[in-house]
Motif scaffolding. Structure first.
Motif, short mmCIF file in Angstrom:
data_model
loop_
_atom_site.label_atom_id
_atom_site.label_comp_id
_atom_site.label_asym_id
_atom_site.label_seq_id
_atom_site.Cartn_x
_atom_site.Cartn_y
_atom_site.Cartn_z
N THR A 63 31.58 45.74 111.73
CA THR A 63 31.41 45.75 110.27
C THR A 63 30.19 44.90 109.88
N HIS A 64 29.96 43.82 110.59
CA HIS A 64 28.77 43.01 110.35
C HIS A 64 27.52 43.85 110.60
N ASP A 65 27.50 44.59 111.70
CA ASP A 65 26.37 45.48 112.00
C ASP A 65 26.22 46.54 110.91
N LEU A 66 27.34 47.11 110.48
CA LEU A 66 27.33 48.12 109.43
C LEU A 66 26.73 47.54 108.14
N ARG A 67 27.14 46.35 107.80
CA ARG A 67 26.62 45.68 106.60
C ARG A 67 25.10 45.51 106.68
N ARG A 68 24.59 45.15 107.86
CA ARG A 68 23.14 44.98 108.05
C ARG A 68 22.40 46.30 107.90
N VAL A 69 22.96 47.38 108.44
CA VAL A 69 22.33 48.70 108.32
C VAL A 69 22.26 49.11 106.85
N ILE A 70 23.35 48.93 106.14
CA ILE A 70 23.38 49.30 104.72
C ILE A 70 22.37 48.48 103.93
N ALA A 71 22.28 47.20 104.22
CA ALA A 71 21.31 46.34 103.53
C ALA A 71 19.88 46.75 103.86
N ALA A 72 19.62 47.09 105.10
CA ALA A 72 18.27 47.51 105.49
C ALA A 72 17.90 48.82 104.80
N ARG A 73 18.84 49.74 104.72
CA ARG A 73 18.56 51.01 104.03
C ARG A 73 18.30 50.77 102.54
N ALA A 74 19.05 49.86 101.94
CA ALA A 74 18.85 49.56 100.53
C ALA A 74 17.50 48.92 100.30
N ALA A 75 17.10 48.02 101.20
CA ALA A 75 15.81 47.35 101.06
C ALA A 75 14.68 48.37 101.22
N ARG A 76 14.84 49.28 102.15
CA ARG A 76 13.82 50.31 102.36
C ARG A 76 13.73 51.23 101.14
N ALA A 77 14.86 51.57 100.56
CA ALA A 77 14.87 52.42 99.37
C ALA A 77 14.16 51.71 98.21
N ASP A 78 14.34 50.38 98.11
CA ASP A 78 13.71 49.61 97.05
C ASP A 78 12.19 49.59 97.22
N GLU A 79 11.73 49.64 98.48
CA GLU A 79 10.29 49.63 98.77
C GLU A 79 9.65 50.96 98.41
N GLY A 80 10.43 52.04 98.57
CA GLY A 80 9.90 53.40 98.40
C GLY A 80 9.70 53.75 97.02
#
Length: 155
Positions: A138-155
Motif C-alpha cells: 500500500t505504501h508503494d501504491l500510495r507513491r505511484v498515485i502521488a507520482a501520477r498526480a504530480a506528473r498530471a500537474d506538470e502536464g
C-alpha cells in the motif's frame, strides 16, 4: 494474456510436456486468460482452494493480474481487500508472503484502490503477515498515485 491461446491449447501443451513445472505454468496461463470465467475460477481457487500446492497457488496469483486486462480484473480489486483477510487465516506466513507479492492489485493504482487498502488495514485482527505485507504494498501504491498526480500537474 492477449487471447492467443485457450484452455484446450494450454491442456495440449501440458500433455506434450507434463511435469510439476509445466503444471505451474499451465495454472499461470489459465489464470492469465482474458476471460471472465478464467478469472473467476482462478479467484475461487486462490481464495478457497485448500488442495492446491503452494506453487500452484502462487502461479495462479502470478497469472491473475495483467495490465492489459484492467477492465476484466477491476471488480477483483475491491474483492481482494474484502476476501484476503479470511483467505490469509488459512495460510502459513511464507505462503501468504509470496501470495501477497503476486496477488496485491498493484496495477490498479487509483485513489479508490488506496481507500480500499486503508479500510482493510484498519480492520482489527488481521494476520500479522497480511498487515505487514499489505502495508508495504500500500505504501508503494500510495507513491505511484502521488507520482501520477504530480506528473498530471506538470502536464
Amino acid at each position: 494474456v492477449l487471447g492467443g491461446m485457450d484452455t484446450a491449447d494450454i491442456a495440449a501443451a501440458l500433455e506434450a510436456g507434463p511435469g510439476a513445472v509445466a503444471e505451474q505454468f499451465a495454472a499461470k496461463c489459465r489464470a492469465a486468460l482474458p476471460e471472465a470465467s478464467a478469472k473467476e475460477a482462478a479467484w475461487h481457487a486462490i481464495m478457497r482452494g485448500t488442495d492446491l500446492s503452494n506453487y500452484e497457488l502462487w502461479s495462479l496469483a502470478e497469472g491473475f493480474w495483467q495490465p492489459e486486462q484492467s477492465a476484466l480484473t477491476e471488480p477483483y480489486v475491491e474483492r481482494f481487500f474484502r476476501d484476503m483477510p479470511a483467505a490469509a487465516r488459512g495460510r502459513g506466513d511464507l505462503v501468504l508472503d509470496l501470495l501477497l507479492r503476486f496477488l496485491y492489485p498493484r496495477y490498479a493504482a487509483t485513489p479508490r484502490t488506496l481507500e480500499s487498502a486503508q479500510r482493510m488495514l484498519a480492520l482489527d485482527g488481521l494476520p500479522v503477515t497480511l498487515r505487514r505485507r499489505a502495508a508495504d504494498h500500500t505504501h508503494d501504491l500510495r507513491r505511484v498515485i502521488a507520482a501520477r498526480a504530480a506528473r498530471a500537474d506538470e502536464g
